[in-house]
Scaffold this motif. Structure first.
Motif, PDB file in Angstrom:
ATOM      1  N   PRO A  91      42.560  30.315  42.046  1.00  0.00           N
ATOM      2  CA  PRO A  91      41.178  30.799  42.041  1.00  0.00           C
ATOM      3  C   PRO A  91      40.172  29.725  42.434  1.00  0.00           C
ATOM      4  O   PRO A  91      40.187  28.616  41.900  1.00  0.00           O
ATOM      5  CB  PRO A  91      40.974  31.245  40.580  1.00  0.00           C
ATOM      6  N   GLY A 111      42.168  36.824  37.234  1.00  0.00           N
ATOM      7  CA  GLY A 111      41.878  35.412  37.413  1.00  0.00           C
ATOM      8  C   GLY A 111      42.768  34.527  36.566  1.00  0.00           C
ATOM      9  O   GLY A 111      43.220  33.457  37.020  1.00  0.00           O
ATOM     10  N   SER A 122      38.172  32.541  33.525  1.00  0.00           N
ATOM     11  CA  SER A 122      38.123  33.699  34.412  1.00  0.00           C
ATOM     12  C   SER A 122      37.039  34.675  33.975  1.00  0.00           C
ATOM     13  O   SER A 122      36.320  35.239  34.817  1.00  0.00           O
ATOM     14  CB  SER A 122      39.483  34.393  34.420  1.00  0.00           C
TER      15      SER A 122
END
Length: 580
Positions: free
Chosen positions: A24, A341, A364
């Motif tokens: 990510p 995420g 996330s």
């Protein structure tokens, strides 16, 4: 596996190798800001709508019946008109309350057992994924077979009894559920419902012959269990989703009740003289209409008013429904993006678990709320509009059931089918778009397009693996909730000698039983939803991993050796088949 040069250009270009990519993206900016601003304004307007409804509404108008003068039946200081039915309903309600009051700890125990079993099931998949999933498959097949046999056996026995051919519609609603079990029609319906599962069983049997793809699916499930084992906090995120959904549902229900009960009592003149019925006579309980119209009287007609607010109550109810759907879908989208995420951080860690970032779930969640509220709201709005039109079509279908216009019914049926397919397609695309948003931080439309192209470049894997994993997880939820339902049935009907003295006697045992079954399914669904999101995220990362890297020392795969080993065999077999 198709070579990169063989991929059609209209499916987009495959991902290129990037030595700096490690999962990510942290350096990102806000996306779909306009939709975020609109979403916040709508929420503020929704709060204002609830406040206005609370000021004007009176829930007693919905809860309690009224007489011809608009007075609440059974309330202090009003006559006893129509109170008999109200007392009967109250008596049933008291019995139901007593059942829940005396069995709540047994229900809670069942839900706790469901939580432990679901957790153990997910953790066991890490070590015995193949064996456990095959056992689930054959276990469900055996359970469905036994269910069909038992239903037809009960049906054949009851068919010979003289009073068993009475239909369910003839006896109407009965609080004693055992009455329905004495009808042959009940067991016939059960057998037909269970027979529908045979179609799903046939699908599973067909998938058994696709062993290579099933083995990849099992490897993904095993990898998903390993990811959850490293990020155990993800299993408890559904609690946050549940609380947010509970707030949304409660606010929508309260607002809907207050809107439905808004307005003052409106009276009309009842007289045998037609001139009095349609004249502009002010009519309220204090007005002496007998002077103007001899023999006339004022009676209650409905709740309403002449203000703009009262004229548009129906429109406000529709707005209440649409915003409710938007908030619910946004809450689900936030959970999906947050979990995606976290699991993407796991997959793109080269050395697991050493390279997994600290607090991946919290990080996330922060990225999703800070940067992508607008994108999540955009995707949720698209889905909500489709669901809104589906609800309207269902309402119209309900209203047109008695109509004889065959063309209108056919057109409505086609529209319902189209919107059903559209809703499920949007759900699928939104889910994958949220995964791409969680990884790359782009806006909704770009993420949806890239997710679609990535899936189309791996369409064979998507067609098999996605359905295999979804159905295997569905079987797990079905097996757990069904087993808890059987156990609860034996407990509440005092068929377990060890604890039969401790189990309370219930008026309607089937209500706590249904609560255990439904609650167990929701608990299992919460755990397995996390697992499904994990598998979907790992699958997209897996497809990108294949495009970015080739397994060489300079471009190593991020996937686990076990998954790479199974994939290599499947791809090698596929290439040999193509070459032959």
């Amino acid at each position: 596996m198709a070579r990169k040069s063989d991929v059609p250009s209209y499916y987009g270009e495959p991902q290129k190798f990037d030595p700096t990519f490690r999962g990510p993206i942290h350096n990102r900016s806000c996306t779909d800001v306009l939709c975020c601003v609109i979403f916040i304004i709508v929420i503020l307007g929704y709060i204002a709508l609830g406040t206005v409804a609370w000021i004007h509404g009176d829930p007693r108008k919905v809860v309690y019946p009224t007489d011809s003068y608009g007075q609440f039946c059974g309330q202090h200081g009003t006559p006893n008109a129509g109170i008999v039915g109200l007392l009967d309903a109250k008596e049933v309600g008291i019995k139901i309350f007593e059942d829940y009051a005396s069995s709540w700890y047994w229900i809670l125990l069942g839900l706790v057992i469901t939580m432990l079993v679901s957790l153990a099931f997910i953790l066991l998949l890490r070590f015995t994924a193949g064996v456990l999933l095959w056992l689930v498959i054959f276990g469900v097949i055996a359970a469905v077979g036994y269910g069909i046999w038992h239903c037809y056996w009960e049906f054949s026995i009851l068919k010979e009894k003289p009073d068993a051919d009475i239909t369910i519609s003839n006896i109407g609603f009965q609080t004693d559920f055992r009455v329905y079990l004495q009808l042959s029609q009940t067991w016939f319906i059960f057998s037909k419902l269970i027979s529908l599962a045979v179609t799903e069983v046939i699908i599973i049997v067909v998938l058994i012959f696709l062993r290579r793809r099933v083995r990849i699916a099992i490897a993904l499930l095993k990898e998903g269990s390993k990811a959850i084992g490293y990020i155990m906090s993800t299993l408890f995120y559904p609690i946050i989703t549940f609380l947010l959904l509970a707030i949304c549902i409660a606010y929508w229900a309260v607002t809907a009740v207050f809107l439905a009960s808004s307005g003052d009592a409106v009276y009309k003149v009842m007289s045998t003289d037609p001139k009095c019925q349609y004249s502009n006579i002010t009519c309220d309980p204090e007005t002496n209409v007998t002077k103007v119209c001899p023999g006339a009287q004022c009676t209650f007609a409905f709740y309403g008013g002449e203000s703009i607010y009262h004229r548009y109550i129906f429109i406000l109810q529709l707005c209440n429904l649409l915003v409710f759907l938007w908030l619910v879908n946004f809450t689900i989208a936030l959970g999906q993006c947050t979990l995606a995420g976290a699991f993407a951080s796991y997959y793109w860690a080269l050395q697991k678990p050493a390279d997994i970032p600290a607090c991946p779930l919290f990080s996330s969640f922060g990225r999703a709320v800070r940067y992508h509220t607008g994108s999540l709201a955009f995707g949720a709005l698209i889905l909500s509009i489709v669901q809104f039109f589906r609800i309207i079509l269902e309402y119209l279908d309900h209203k047109l059931k008695g109509a004889h216009n065959a063309f209108a019914r056919f057109l409505l049926c086609c529209l319902k089918c189209c919107f059903w397919c559209l809703e499920h397609f949007i759900r699928f695309m939104n889910r994958n778009a949220y995964i791409m948003i969680a990884i790359y931080g782009k806006n909704f439309c770009t993420s949806a397009r890239e997710a679609f192209f990535l899936l189309m470049r791996n369409v064979v894997r998507v067609a098999v693996l996605d359905k295999v994993t979804d159905f295997l997880l569905f079987l797990g939820k079905l097996l757990i909730s069904g087993s808890m339902g059987v156990l609860a049935f034996f407990v509440f009907t005092h068929k377990i000698p060890v604890i039969q003295e401790e189990v309370p006697s219930l008026n309607y045992y089937w209500l706590p039983l249904l609560t255990v079954i439904f609650g167990s399914y929701l608990v299992a669904h919460g755990f397995f939803n996390v697992y499904a999101m994990c598998v979907d995220t790992l699958f997209l990362c897996f497809c990108e991993d294949l495009e970015r890297n080739d397994g060489s020392p300079g471009k190593p795969y991020f996937m686990s050796p076990g998954l790479h080993k199974i994939l290599g065999r499947a791809d090698q077999a596929g290439k040999q088949h193509t070459g032959s």
